[in-house]
Enzyme design. Structure first.
Site, PDB file in Angstrom:
ATOM      1  N   SER A 209      17.473  28.378  13.825  1.00 22.38           N
ATOM      2  CA  SER A 209      17.854  27.330  12.879  1.00 22.38           C
ATOM      3  C   SER A 209      18.285  27.897  11.529  1.00 22.38           C
ATOM      4  CB  SER A 209      16.685  26.377  12.671  1.00 22.38           C
ATOM      5  OG  SER A 209      16.253  25.860  13.910  1.00 22.38           O
TER       6      SER A 209
HETATM    7  N1  SAH Z   1      13.199  26.790  15.799  1.00 20.08           N
HETATM    8  C1  SAH Z   1      13.963  27.594  16.704  1.00 20.08           C
HETATM    9  C2  SAH Z   1      15.144  26.794  17.208  1.00 20.08           C
HETATM   10  C3  SAH Z   1      15.401  27.054  18.619  1.00 20.08           C
HETATM   11  S1  SAH Z   1      16.695  26.104  19.330  1.00 20.08           S
HETATM   12  C4  SAH Z   1      14.430  28.849  15.977  1.00 20.08           C
HETATM   13  O1  SAH Z   1      14.583  28.791  14.756  1.00 20.08           O
HETATM   14  O2  SAH Z   1      14.648  29.853  16.620  1.00 20.08           O
HETATM   15  C5  SAH Z   1      15.775  24.887  20.224  1.00 20.08           C
HETATM   16  C6  SAH Z   1      14.871  25.367  21.295  1.00 20.08           C
HETATM   17  O3  SAH Z   1      14.358  24.230  21.969  1.00 20.08           O
HETATM   18  C7  SAH Z   1      15.521  26.231  22.372  1.00 20.08           C
HETATM   19  O4  SAH Z   1      14.834  27.442  22.447  1.00 20.08           O
HETATM   20  C8  SAH Z   1      15.370  25.418  23.652  1.00 20.08           C
HETATM   21  O5  SAH Z   1      15.152  26.214  24.807  1.00 20.08           O
HETATM   22  C9  SAH Z   1      14.152  24.567  23.329  1.00 20.08           C
HETATM   23  N2  SAH Z   1      14.007  23.337  24.089  1.00 20.08           N
HETATM   24  C10 SAH Z   1      14.962  22.477  24.532  1.00 20.08           C
HETATM   25  N3  SAH Z   1      14.408  21.439  25.176  1.00 20.08           N
HETATM   26  C11 SAH Z   1      13.056  21.642  25.164  1.00 20.08           C
HETATM   27  C12 SAH Z   1      11.939  20.922  25.688  1.00 20.08           C
HETATM   28  N4  SAH Z   1      12.079  19.769  26.341  1.00 20.08           N
HETATM   29  N5  SAH Z   1      10.709  21.428  25.469  1.00 20.08           N
HETATM   30  C13 SAH Z   1      10.527  22.591  24.791  1.00 20.08           C
HETATM   31  N6  SAH Z   1      11.552  23.312  24.296  1.00 20.08           N
HETATM   32  C14 SAH Z   1      12.798  22.846  24.477  1.00 20.08           C
END
Ligand code: SAH
Length: 220
Positions: A72
């Protein structure tokens, strides 16, 4: 020896541009919570990006990580953290561990963080990385975060970093009374960031701003 020296200098340089990022992009855009600003300085964002992206780690953009996901944008990480209004003693649930960057920021701000990631490879890498960085107050789970972590609920606060079609009812259920949930939700005109507070009288919902997150997958 030379490499070690260069490495130390580079680390100092990265800490310097991290400070500039916090002042020019995060404080300047209105984040005031001093604990959040300190946490953003404490966590090395460059530790969470792929090697080819290290030099860009302190630009205020989301960056690609593995498996087609993104780390993010720093301003959004700071804003979402501030909205949780953490004071240090809380137990927090995070959905979407991803790179683990937001997880680390939360671990600086709260007593304990439970983080759930759907993608096993990302969950594995984040656990290893956060362990190496010395965090001892984070619990990891691989699975559908829309279901929360019922065995460990209730939570003082919850933060979701993937966009849901609707607010998952389980996440609201697993909040304590007075608890806060920050979540990107698909709206009519695109995604919006919402702050939901669970009160004795019911739910209060506030729309904060437009955002762009990867979609929540596998949710019911
Ligand atoms: N806060 C993280 C953002 C990651 S992007 C950072 O800064 O790195 C969002 C993440 O949500 C991805 O890794 C994706 O695999 C995960 N995701 C998507 N759907 C999900 C679900 N139902 N449960 C848990 N994680 C999920």
């Amino acid at each position: 020896m030379f490499q070690e020296m260069l490495g130390k200098k580079y680390e100092a340089y990265l800490a310097f541009i991290r400070k500039a990022m916090i002042k020019d992009q995060i404080e300047a855009r209105g984040v005031k919570d001093q604990r959040v600003l300190a946490a953003m300085q404490q966590v090395c964002r460059h530790c969470f990006v792929t090697e080819d992206m290290v030099s860009r780690a302190y630009e205020d953009y989301p960056l690609p990580i593995h498996s087609g996901q993104t780390i993010s944008q720093p301003y959004i990480v700071a804003l979402m953290s501030e909205l949780l209004a953490l004071t240090g003693g809380e137990r927090v649930l995070e959905v979407g561990t991803g790179s683990g960057y937001q997880t680390a920021v939360l671990a600086e701000l709260a007593a304990e963080v439970d983080t759930v990631e759907l993608n096993p490879a990302l969950a594995h890498d984040a656990k290893e990385k956060l362990g190496k960085l010395g965090y001892k107050n984070i619990n990891f789970r691989t699975g559908d975060g829309a279901l929360g972590w019922p065995e460990r609920a209730p939570y003082d606060a919850a933060l979701v970093t993937c966009a849901a079609a609707e607010v998952p009812p389980e996440l609201v259920k697993q909040l304590k009374s007075g608890g806060r949930l920050v979540i990107p939700v698909e709206g009519i005109a695109g995604q919006e960031l919402r702050l939901i507070t669970k009160t004795a009288a019911g739910l209060e919902s506030r729309t904060i701003c437009a955002v762009r997150f990867v979609p929540m997958m596998g949710a019911k």
